[in-house]
Design a protein around this motif. Structure first.
Motif, PDB file in Angstrom:
ATOM      1  N   GLY A 266       0.836  -1.187   0.000  1.00 13.07           N
ATOM      2  CA  GLY A 266       0.000   0.000   0.000  1.00 13.07           C
ATOM      3  C   GLY A 266       0.871   1.237   0.000  1.00 13.07           C
ATOM      4  N   LEU A 267       0.284   2.396  -0.306  1.00  6.93           N
ATOM      5  CA  LEU A 267       1.020   3.658  -0.373  1.00  6.93           C
ATOM      6  C   LEU A 267       0.769   4.492   0.873  1.00  6.93           C
ATOM      7  CD1 LEU A 267       0.504   4.941  -4.037  1.00  6.93           C
ATOM      8  CD2 LEU A 267       2.424   3.651  -3.110  1.00  6.93           C
ATOM      9  N   GLU A 268       1.821   5.142   1.325  1.00 10.57           N
ATOM     10  CA  GLU A 268       1.724   6.135   2.393  1.00 10.57           C
ATOM     11  C   GLU A 268       2.366   7.413   1.844  1.00 10.57           C
ATOM     12  OE1 GLU A 268       0.286   5.687   5.263  1.00 10.57           O
ATOM     13  OE2 GLU A 268       0.078   3.502   5.376  1.00 10.57           O
ATOM     14  N   VAL A 269       1.538   8.356   1.414  1.00 11.56           N
ATOM     15  CA  VAL A 269       2.036   9.570   0.782  1.00 11.56           C
ATOM     16  C   VAL A 269       2.019  10.705   1.804  1.00 11.56           C
ATOM     17  CG1 VAL A 269       1.746  11.217  -1.098  1.00 11.56           C
ATOM     18  CG2 VAL A 269       1.204   8.800  -1.456  1.00 11.56           C
ATOM     19  N   ILE A 270       3.196  11.310   2.000  1.00 12.48           N
ATOM     20  CA  ILE A 270       3.380  12.388   2.977  1.00 12.48           C
ATOM     21  C   ILE A 270       3.788  13.657   2.232  1.00 12.48           C
ATOM     22  CG2 ILE A 270       4.731  13.158   4.959  1.00 12.48           C
ATOM     23  CD1 ILE A 270       5.087  10.206   5.716  1.00 12.48           C
ATOM     24  N   ASP A 271       3.000  14.724   2.428  1.00  4.56           N
ATOM     25  CA  ASP A 271       3.271  16.006   1.784  1.00  4.56           C
ATOM     26  C   ASP A 271       2.966  17.106   2.786  1.00  4.56           C
ATOM     27  OD1 ASP A 271       3.713  18.103   0.086  1.00  4.56           O
ATOM     28  OD2 ASP A 271       1.888  17.816  -1.097  1.00  4.56           O
ATOM     29  N   ALA A 272       3.962  17.402   3.631  1.00  4.37           N
ATOM     30  CA  ALA A 272       3.732  18.315   4.747  1.00  4.37           C
ATOM     31  C   ALA A 272       3.223  19.671   4.285  1.00  4.37           C
ATOM     32  CB  ALA A 272       5.016  18.474   5.561  1.00  4.37           C
ATOM     33  N   SER A 273       3.761  20.194   3.197  1.00  3.84           N
ATOM     34  CA  SER A 273       3.350  21.511   2.721  1.00  3.84           C
ATOM     35  C   SER A 273       2.055  21.476   1.946  1.00  3.84           C
ATOM     36  CB  SER A 273       4.459  22.115   1.853  1.00  3.84           C
ATOM     37  OG  SER A 273       4.620  21.368   0.655  1.00  3.84           O
ATOM     38  N   GLY A 274       1.705  20.309   1.397  1.00  4.66           N
ATOM     39  CA  GLY A 274       0.495  20.196   0.593  1.00  4.66           C
ATOM     40  C   GLY A 274       0.598  20.856  -0.761  1.00  4.66           C
ATOM     41  N   LEU A 275       1.811  21.129  -1.229  1.00  2.81           N
ATOM     42  CA  LEU A 275       2.001  21.873  -2.475  1.00  2.81           C
ATOM     43  C   LEU A 275       2.437  21.006  -3.652  1.00  2.81           C
ATOM     44  CD1 LEU A 275       3.857  25.003  -1.028  1.00  2.81           C
ATOM     45  CD2 LEU A 275       1.418  24.752  -1.550  1.00  2.81           C
ATOM     46  N   SER A 276       2.570  19.696  -3.438  1.00  5.65           N
ATOM     47  CA  SER A 276       3.104  18.852  -4.510  1.00  5.65           C
ATOM     48  C   SER A 276       2.056  18.478  -5.548  1.00  5.65           C
ATOM     49  CB  SER A 276       3.695  17.572  -3.915  1.00  5.65           C
ATOM     50  OG  SER A 276       2.664  16.737  -3.424  1.00  5.65           O
ATOM     51  N   GLY A 277       0.799  18.768  -5.280  1.00  4.45           N
ATOM     52  CA  GLY A 277      -0.259  18.429  -6.230  1.00  4.45           C
ATOM     53  C   GLY A 277      -0.737  17.010  -6.142  1.00  4.45           C
ATOM     54  N   ALA A 278      -0.393  16.290  -5.056  1.00  7.36           N
ATOM     55  CA  ALA A 278      -0.793  14.883  -4.947  1.00  7.36           C
ATOM     56  C   ALA A 278      -2.174  14.698  -4.343  1.00  7.36           C
ATOM     57  CB  ALA A 278       0.236  14.120  -4.106  1.00  7.36           C
ATOM     58  N   GLY A 279      -2.893  15.797  -4.113  1.00  7.47           N
ATOM     59  CA  GLY A 279      -4.209  15.683  -3.497  1.00  7.47           C
ATOM     60  C   GLY A 279      -5.208  14.878  -4.286  1.00  7.47           C
ATOM     61  N   TRP A 280      -4.941  14.671  -5.572  1.00  8.98           N
ATOM     62  CA  TRP A 280      -5.865  13.871  -6.382  1.00  8.98           C
ATOM     63  C   TRP A 280      -5.989  12.432  -5.877  1.00  8.98           C
ATOM     64  CZ3 TRP A 280      -3.014   9.894  -8.299  1.00  8.98           C
ATOM     65  CH2 TRP A 280      -1.655  10.109  -8.544  1.00  8.98           C
ATOM     66  N   LEU A 281      -5.010  11.974  -5.087  1.00  8.97           N
ATOM     67  CA  LEU A 281      -5.123  10.623  -4.525  1.00  8.97           C
ATOM     68  C   LEU A 281      -6.376  10.469  -3.672  1.00  8.97           C
ATOM     69  CD1 LEU A 281      -1.542   9.591  -3.326  1.00  8.97           C
ATOM     70  CD2 LEU A 281      -2.940   8.427  -5.019  1.00  8.97           C
ATOM     71  N   ASN A 282      -6.761  11.550  -3.002  1.00  7.31           N
ATOM     72  CA  ASN A 282      -7.922  11.474  -2.108  1.00  7.31           C
ATOM     73  C   ASN A 282      -9.232  11.312  -2.872  1.00  7.31           C
ATOM     74  OD1 ASN A 282      -6.157  11.886   0.039  1.00  7.31           O
ATOM     75  ND2 ASN A 282      -6.378  14.115  -0.058  1.00  7.31           N
ATOM     76  N   GLY A 283      -9.202  11.472  -4.192  1.00  7.90           N
ATOM     77  CA  GLY A 283     -10.422  11.364  -4.976  1.00  7.90           C
ATOM     78  C   GLY A 283     -10.748   9.968  -5.451  1.00  7.90           C
ATOM     79  N   PHE A 284      -9.901   8.990  -5.135  1.00  8.24           N
ATOM     80  CA  PHE A 284     -10.212   7.617  -5.527  1.00  8.24           C
ATOM     81  C   PHE A 284     -11.327   7.051  -4.652  1.00  8.24           C
ATOM     82  CE2 PHE A 284      -6.025   7.890  -7.550  1.00  8.24           C
ATOM     83  CZ  PHE A 284      -6.262   7.216  -8.740  1.00  8.24           C
ATOM     84  N   ASP A 285     -11.812   5.896  -5.047  1.00  6.62           N
ATOM     85  CA  ASP A 285     -12.865   5.222  -4.278  1.00  6.62           C
ATOM     86  C   ASP A 285     -12.455   5.114  -2.812  1.00  6.62           C
ATOM     87  OD1 ASP A 285     -13.827   2.306  -3.200  1.00  6.62           O
ATOM     88  OD2 ASP A 285     -15.347   3.239  -4.482  1.00  6.62           O
ATOM     89  N   PRO A 286     -13.369   5.437  -1.893  1.00  6.33           N
ATOM     90  CA  PRO A 286     -13.011   5.419  -0.461  1.00  6.33           C
ATOM     91  C   PRO A 286     -12.390   4.103  -0.005  1.00  6.33           C
ATOM     92  CG  PRO A 286     -15.137   6.468  -0.772  1.00  6.33           C
ATOM     93  CD  PRO A 286     -14.740   5.933  -2.110  1.00  6.33           C
ATOM     94  N   ALA A 287     -12.837   2.989  -0.572  1.00  6.04           N
ATOM     95  CA  ALA A 287     -12.271   1.696  -0.172  1.00  6.04           C
ATOM     96  C   ALA A 287     -10.786   1.629  -0.537  1.00  6.04           C
ATOM     97  CB  ALA A 287     -13.031   0.557  -0.829  1.00  6.04           C
TER      98      ALA A 287
END
Length: 609
Positions: free
Chosen positions: A429-450
């Motif tokens: 599984g993936l554990e993505v850490i982006d303390a500043s929130g500026l890397s643009g990886a927020g799209w990961l949160n849009g996948f299916d909740p499961a």
């Protein structure tokens, strides 16, 4: 007869050959039969005056000197090479005597190759010649690798145990990792980048189905590290000569030592898998290129003598033409080997535009590795060597900033896609850490909740949650390090697969933050217990602090755009062109292939019930 410079090789037309050594002082000559990882399979693979017979190898005393006779047809099929070893006894070192000269002759006495080992210093034992398999044929290579610790240091480096460690020596640093930056020495820091040993040696926690790295050596490592000699049958650096180096002493072997040839899982010892083949080709290409450059440099020096009237004209042109012909011949053979191995290529080690990805399906086992990109060099325009990072990852991965914004993030998501494609669903599984929130990886949160909760650690951790996630992962590493319950999930982590691929975006900023010391520990300790780490230098450049340097020393360092990488055999600079997903952009949106692979994992896990 071929007079070989260090690193050069030549074909052998004879299968019954003998090696002798000329030296101004008495020397001992021995032979070591090794697998593709350049390690002996057992102590029986060492042939010397007290154990004069081996499979296809015989030691004898002749003409006041020692002699190694080889019957290459009788060498075991799972052996890759026979190393000719020259050693001294007592306080004298090779740097204090004239250069020793090794000669290889045919059964009828005809000279086949010779090698004068120059530029030695405190070394008391050297690897002189390597007689090795190349397909169905045999070749000889001039090594010239020295060991200041003497014969036992050399033996330990190649898998032989010794009764008497002899005089103590300071262990050399692990071999240099491909792409590792030139860094100052740091007290108590892991200088260099060889693959660490211990912790089960698999990089995955027990019970996950993880397998150890195929092949490898010291590195390597190597040859074993992911890069360096460990990659496939190569060796790391010791005594500054570009060969293998592991501490030892002086003495004779005792007990059994494991170590067989590498290769893909499920293959017999005599077979070479695609990943191993890529590393072998890279090593041979590097050594051939080094020999070509050495020969042309000699020819250019000779031209100066010709111009000055100190030598007859024309010889330098002959030498240049001969060097070019040898290089072209070696390149043609290596290109042919890669072409012949293409039938073994699976999607994980294929380019993203290759047909293998069109039919990719989730694996039921762990792939041998993942493709990083292609290696090229100016003198070999027709050769492009795939650079493959073995799976599981036993070291962190550092991705440097590229020429354009988003280069590093795009390359990171390309490697993450390959990593997921290389393992069975439910393992990683993936554990993505982006303390500043500026890397643009927020799209990961849009996948299916499961998928977000089961495979993505609950989503991207930003702000204070980033530190909490990092500390939770470190608690997991500590728990596994002491043999704790692998099903236990520390505070700060969501339940998930046993292997947690941790991706730290904006790594430069993370190394400046208050949790930087936690990050260092995670990079150094995590990969061996199922927490591989990828650090992506996106927005903030990494500083030159001691902590930052230690983190990068503990990682495989990769450019996110075309950049230089030095091999760990002879130090040749190659250009690595990363293989990047065509729609990765700047990492600010989900690449379609990543979404496809992640969805396939989620569906497979759901089908498990």
């Amino acid at each position: 007869m071929a007079e070989l410079p260090r690193g050069a090789n030549a074909p052998l037309s004879e299968h019954r050959v003998a090696a002798t050594v000329s030296c101004a002082v008495p020397v001992d000559v021995s032979a070591l039969t090794v697998g593709a990882d350049l390690r002996a399979r057992s102590d029986a693979d060492l042939v010397f005056f007290n154990a004069p017979e081996g499979f296809g190898v015989r030691w004898s005393q002749a003409g006041g000197g020692q002699r190694i006779e080889l019957d290459l047809d009788a060498v075991p099929a799972d052996a890759q090479a026979v190393l000719i070893v020259v050693s001294l006894t007592g306080p004298v070192s090779f740097g204090a005597v004239p250069a020793p000269r090794l000669q290889l002759t045919a059964e009828n006495g005809g000279a086949l190759a010779s090698f004068t080992v120059t530029d030695l210093g405190p070394e008391k034992a050297i690897l002189g010649l390597e007689v090795y398999r190349r397909g169905d044929a045999w070749k000889v290579r001039a090594l010239g690798q020295g060991y200041a610790g003497g014969l036992a240091e050399l033996l330990v480096a190649h898998g032989i145990e010794v009764d008497d460690p002899g005089e103590p020596i300071t262990p050399p640093p692990p071999p240099p990792e491909v792409g590792a930056p030139t860094l100052p020495t740091i007290p108590n820091a892991p200088s260099g980048t060889g693959i660490p040993s211990g912790a089960g040696g698999t990089g995955f926690p027990s019970g996950t189905g993880g397998a150890g790295l195929p092949g490898g050596s010291s590195g390597a490592g190597v040859p074993g590290g992911a890069f360096g000699a460990s990659g496939a049958g190569g060796t790391g650096g010791a005594s500054g000569t570009g060969g293998a180096g592991v501490p030892g002493g002086a003495g004779m072997p005792s007990g059994a030592a494991s170590g067989g040839p590498g290769g893909a899982a499920g293959q017999s010892g005599s077979e070479v898998g695609y990943v191993e083949r890529c590393w072998l080709v890279w090593e041979d290409a590097s050594r051939s290129l080094a020999a070509f450059r050495s020969s042309t440099e000699h020819a250019l020096n000779l031209r100066n003598d010709e111009i000055a009237g100190r030598a007859p004209r024309g010889r330098h042109q002959e030498l240049m033409a001969a060097a070019t012909d040898r290089l072209n011949g070696d390149a043609a053979q290596l290109i042919g080997e890669l072409s012949a191995a293409e039938a073994q290529v699976t999607a994980e080690v294929a380019a993203f535009d290759g047909p293998g990805w069109l039919t990719w399906e989730p694996r039921t086992d762990i792939a041998d590795g993942v493709l990083l990109g292609g290696l090229s060099v100016e003198e070999l325009p027709g050769l492009r060597v795939p650079l493959v990072l073995r799976v599981p990852w036993r070291r962190g991965v550092w991705i440097s900033r590229g020429a354009l914004p988003g280069d590093s993030a795009a390359y990171a998501w390309s490697l993450i896609t390959r990593f997921l494609a290389a393992v069975p669903p439910g393992l990683v599984g993936l554990e993505v850490i982006d303390a500043s929130g500026l890397s643009g990886a927020g799209w990961l949160n849009g996948f299916d909740p499961a998928a977000v909760h089961g495979l993505l650690g609950g989503g991207v951790a930003t702000g204070p949650a980033a530190g909490q996630r990092l500390r939770g992962l470190l608690d997991l590493v500590d728990l596994r390090g002491v043999g704790g319950d692998e099903t236990e999930v520390p505070a700060g982590l969501a339940p998930g697969p046993p292997v947690r691929l941790t991706v730290v975006m904006d790594a430069g900023a993370a190394l400046d933050g208050e949790d930087a010391h936690h990050l260092l520990r995670l990079v150094e300790d995590g990969p061996l217990v199922g927490v591989p780490v990828m650090l992506v230098e996106t927005d903030t450049p990494a500083n030159e602090s001691v902590r930052s340097l230690r983190v990068r020393q503990a990682c495989n360092n990769l450019p996110s755009a075309s950049g230089e990488i030095a091999d760990s055999w002879v130090g040749t600079d190659w250009t690595l062109t990363p293989d990047v997903l065509p729609d990765a952009g700047d990492g600010g949106r989900a690449p379609s292939l990543f979404a496809h692979v992640l969805g396939a994992h989620a569906r497979a896990i759901a089908s498990f019930g």
